[in-house]
Structure formats: C-alpha cells, structure tokens
Design a protein around this motif. Structure first.
Motif, PDB file in Angstrom:
ATOM      1  N   SER A 103       0.853  -1.197   0.000  1.00  0.00           N
ATOM      2  CA  SER A 103       0.000   0.000   0.000  1.00  0.00           C
ATOM      3  C   SER A 103       0.883   1.239   0.000  1.00  0.00           C
ATOM      4  O   SER A 103       1.982   1.226   0.557  1.00  0.00           O
ATOM      5  N   ASP A 104       0.359   2.301  -0.618  1.00  0.00           N
ATOM      6  CA  ASP A 104       1.094   3.572  -0.576  1.00  0.00           C
ATOM      7  C   ASP A 104       0.834   4.293   0.733  1.00  0.00           C
ATOM      8  O   ASP A 104       1.433   5.319   1.010  1.00  0.00           O
ATOM      9  N   CYS A 105      -0.103   3.779   1.498  1.00  0.00           N
ATOM     10  CA  CYS A 105      -0.523   4.487   2.708  1.00  0.00           C
ATOM     11  C   CYS A 105      -0.240   3.649   3.953  1.00  0.00           C
ATOM     12  O   CYS A 105      -1.088   2.883   4.408  1.00  0.00           O
ATOM     13  N   VAL A 106       0.995   3.758   4.438  1.00  0.00           N
ATOM     14  CA  VAL A 106       1.433   3.016   5.626  1.00  0.00           C
ATOM     15  C   VAL A 106       1.866   4.025   6.677  1.00  0.00           C
ATOM     16  O   VAL A 106       2.653   4.922   6.392  1.00  0.00           O
ATOM     17  N   GLU A 107       1.334   3.875   7.870  1.00  0.00           N
ATOM     18  CA  GLU A 107       1.679   4.798   8.954  1.00  0.00           C
ATOM     19  C   GLU A 107       2.391   4.044  10.067  1.00  0.00           C
ATOM     20  O   GLU A 107       1.815   3.139  10.681  1.00  0.00           O
ATOM     21  N   ARG A 108       3.622   4.405  10.293  1.00  0.00           N
ATOM     22  CA  ARG A 108       4.367   3.781  11.382  1.00  0.00           C
ATOM     23  C   ARG A 108       3.864   4.370  12.695  1.00  0.00           C
ATOM     24  O   ARG A 108       4.033   5.556  12.959  1.00  0.00           O
ATOM     25  N   ALA A 109       3.224   3.533  13.520  1.00  0.00           N
ATOM     26  CA  ALA A 109       2.576   4.067  14.722  1.00  0.00           C
ATOM     27  C   ALA A 109       3.449   3.935  15.960  1.00  0.00           C
ATOM     28  O   ALA A 109       3.284   4.687  16.914  1.00  0.00           O
TER      29      ALA A 109
END
Ligand code: DCP
Length: 344
Positions: A103-109
């Motif tokens: 995915s182009d939308c990955v958020e490292r939390a």
C-alpha cells in the motif's frame, strides 16, 4: 465503512529481534531486560513461551527467574550509560519496508506497529474476483470476531458463506474478507523477508483494527466486522480502546459512571462534548458506535526524535555537574539519531 484498515503489530518484538541475532533462543522462554543492579533489571518484552510460565512485562529479572528458572534473559545494550534501542528501531524499519509494498498508505505508529490503508488494493482485487468467493484456504491464520467455534458456535467458514452469499450482498464485509487475504500475504512477506512474526487486525477504521489485533496473538489475525460492534461493546471496558487507556478514559468512566463502551450510547453528542470538549466529545460519540474517521497518514518516519533517562532514588541528579553531564550525553544521542535520520 468504505475503508479497509489493517493494524500490524509484531509479536513480543524485542524478543524476536534478539532471537534473530541468536537463533538458539528461538522457541525458548526468553525475555529482554533493561538491566540495572536492582533485582536484575526491569523486563520490557517477554516471549510467549515465558508468558506461559507467568512471566510478565515490568517484573524484575530476578522475579522472572523465580517463576521460570530456565528463562533466558537478554539485556538491552547500553551506550553512554543508557539503553541503546538502535537494533529494535532498525528491525521495525525493515518491517515497514515490506508493508509498503502492499500500500502507498502506511503509517508507522510505534517501534513495532503500523496502520495500513488497504482500500485501494481491496477494490482492485474485488473487481478482479468478479463475484468469486474468498475461501477459507486463503485465510489460514484468520479469525472473525463473534465467530469462535467453541464460544459462539459459528466459524470463519460460516461468516464467509454469509458474506459471499449472492442474496445478502454484504459488500462491507466482503471488503474486509479481501483485506484479510492481503493481510495474510503481508504477514507472510514480513516473515519471509525479516524472519519476524506478527499479528494483525482488519476493520473499517484504525480504532477497530487496533482493538481486533489484540484478540488473537501471536502469529494470527482477526477481522472485526462492524455488525459485531454492538455485541462486543456491551462487555468491552472503556480503557481497552485506543486513546482511552489513560486519563481521558478514567475521566469518562468516573464522571459518567460507565464501565463498558456500550454504556456510552445513552449520552448525547452534546453531553460528551461538555465533558471532553468539542473535538474529543464528537470523537467519543462516534467511537462508541464503532466509527472513527481518523485517516491513516502516509508517514513512515517518526514525527519527532527524543531521548530520555529516568534518575530515580539514589541516582537522582542532585548536583549541577551531574545535570550538565547527562544533558550533554542525551544531546549527543539526539544529535546522532538526527544525523542518521537525515541520511535515511
Ligand atoms: N516496550 C518497552 N517498554 C514498554 C512497552 C514496550 O520497551 N513499556 C518495547 C518492547 C516491546 C516493544 O516495545 O517488545 C513492543 O511493545 P508491544 O506493546 O507491542 O509488546 P510486544 O511486542 O513485546 O508483545 P505483544 O506480542 O504482546 O505485542
């Protein structure tokens, strides 16, 4: 309900990083300690084999040994008199790289957690399926909330049957099923490329994905369909929801005299806003109904870099020289990490 969001969380992450460095530790009761001379230091990560013996985070190393004499304790390395977490951060970055292929939308939390917005990929795959069903064979490590054979008398297979039944046209759930297939593939790719095992939650938003991820661990994943929320929230303590584990959750529980998420349904949006302010009040009003509009923000690098050390008891900084020394040490670490970050 149009979105599909996955939360991937590494299993006992610091332990896995140590096990990869020293494979003899794999499959053993094992824990990572932040060492100090007081009772063998504090435990910060515990393998599932050690958990079976009752070892938990925050126990002292000595207490863990008393519970589980064969436990392997690995110390977090120290640089300049404080914990050096570099290898764990770098391990986390490897995982993010793999997830980003999906995915182009990955958020490292956090160091070992990421949200992935799978909506676009799910739509593509649904179109390619052209009405075909997702089968149980493509979901070997998947559970569905409310569908545990022993507890609920229903299974993943029953859920898939209903979800892909022409007559019902459960489009929202179909999206989740396809999202779960992608999540299985992501977790397999993470394992193949890094050697790390992880768990995942798949839902329509971040709040539900995070909640679902904790339902079955390690090395498993859970789908949380929106239709399961009312039943689930009847007995789900408020503190279990992301952002309600701390002060805000305590305020809500004490002030409104509520225990579980569903207890909040009787309050108007206005009443919740009066207690928590406009933004948080509206947020809570939606969240207790299973909605959360917070987007997954495509952000793979940390927002900020900071470092700290606790100076408790006799280690307290009681002279100007000690303060100067430690300020300079901490500043050096921040400097090094900023430089490294710039080169990444
Ligand atoms: N960690 C830490 N101090 C804490 C909590 C966590 O140093 N108070 C570190 C060690 C963990 C890592 O962060 O390995 C990730 O934390 P998690 O809460 O995700 O827990 P684990 O990955 O260890 O275990 P689980 O399999 O339950 O997710």
């Amino acid at each position: 309900m149009e979105r599909v969001v996955a939360l991937v969380d590494m299993d006992c992450f610091y332990v896995q990083v140590e096990q990869r460095l020293n494979p003899a530790l794999k499959g053993t009761p094992c824990a990572v300690v932040q060492y100090n001379p007081w009772k063998g230091g504090g435990i910060i990560a515990v393998s599932y084999e050690a958990r079976a013996h009752g070892v938990t985070r925050q126990m002292r190393g000595d207490d863990a040994r008393a519970k589980c004499p064969q436990i392997n304790l690995v110390r977090v390395p120290q640089v300049r008199g404080k914990a050096d977490l570099t290898k764990y951060r770098e391990g986390g970055a490897e995982v993010i790289e793999v997830l980003s292929r999906f995915s182009d939308c990955v958020e490292r939390a956090s160091v070992d957690e990421a949200y992935i917005d799978l909506t676009v990929e799910v739509e593509t795959r649904l179109a390619a399926l052209g009405g075909a069903k997702v089968t149980e064979a493509s979901l070997p490590n998947t559970h569905v909330a409310g569908h545990d054979r022993e507890k609920d008398g229903k299974t993943l297979s029953d859920w898939l049957e209903t979800t892909f039944n022409e007559a019902t046209l459960e489009m929202h759930d179909r999206r989740l099923a396809v999202g779960a297939v992608i999540a299985e593939e992501m977790r397999q790719a993470v394992y193949e490329d890094t050697g790390f095992r992880c768990s995942a939650g798949i839902a329509h938003n971040k709040m539900l994905a995070k909640l679902a991820c904790g339902f079955h661990k390690p090395n498993k994943q859970t789908i949380l369909p929106h239709s399961q929320v009312p039943q689930l929230f009847k007995s789900l303590p408020i503190r279990k929801i992301r952002n309600l584990g701390g002060k805000m959750g305590t305020l809500v529980s004490e002030h409104l005299r509520v225990e579980n998420m569903a207890d909040l349904l009787v309050f108007s949006e206005r009443a919740l806003q009066q207690l928590l302010g406009e933004k948080n009040g509206s947020w809570l009003y939606s969240v207790c109904r299973g909605f959360d509009s917070e987007p997954v923000s495509a952000r793979q690098l940390p927002k900020s870099i900071g470092c700290s050390k606790n100076f408790t008891g006799k280690n307290c900084l009681n002279t100007r020289d000690k303060v100067k020394f430690w300020l300079s040490e901490l500043a050096k670490e921040v400097e090094e990490r900023l430089i490294k970050d710039k080169h990444n």
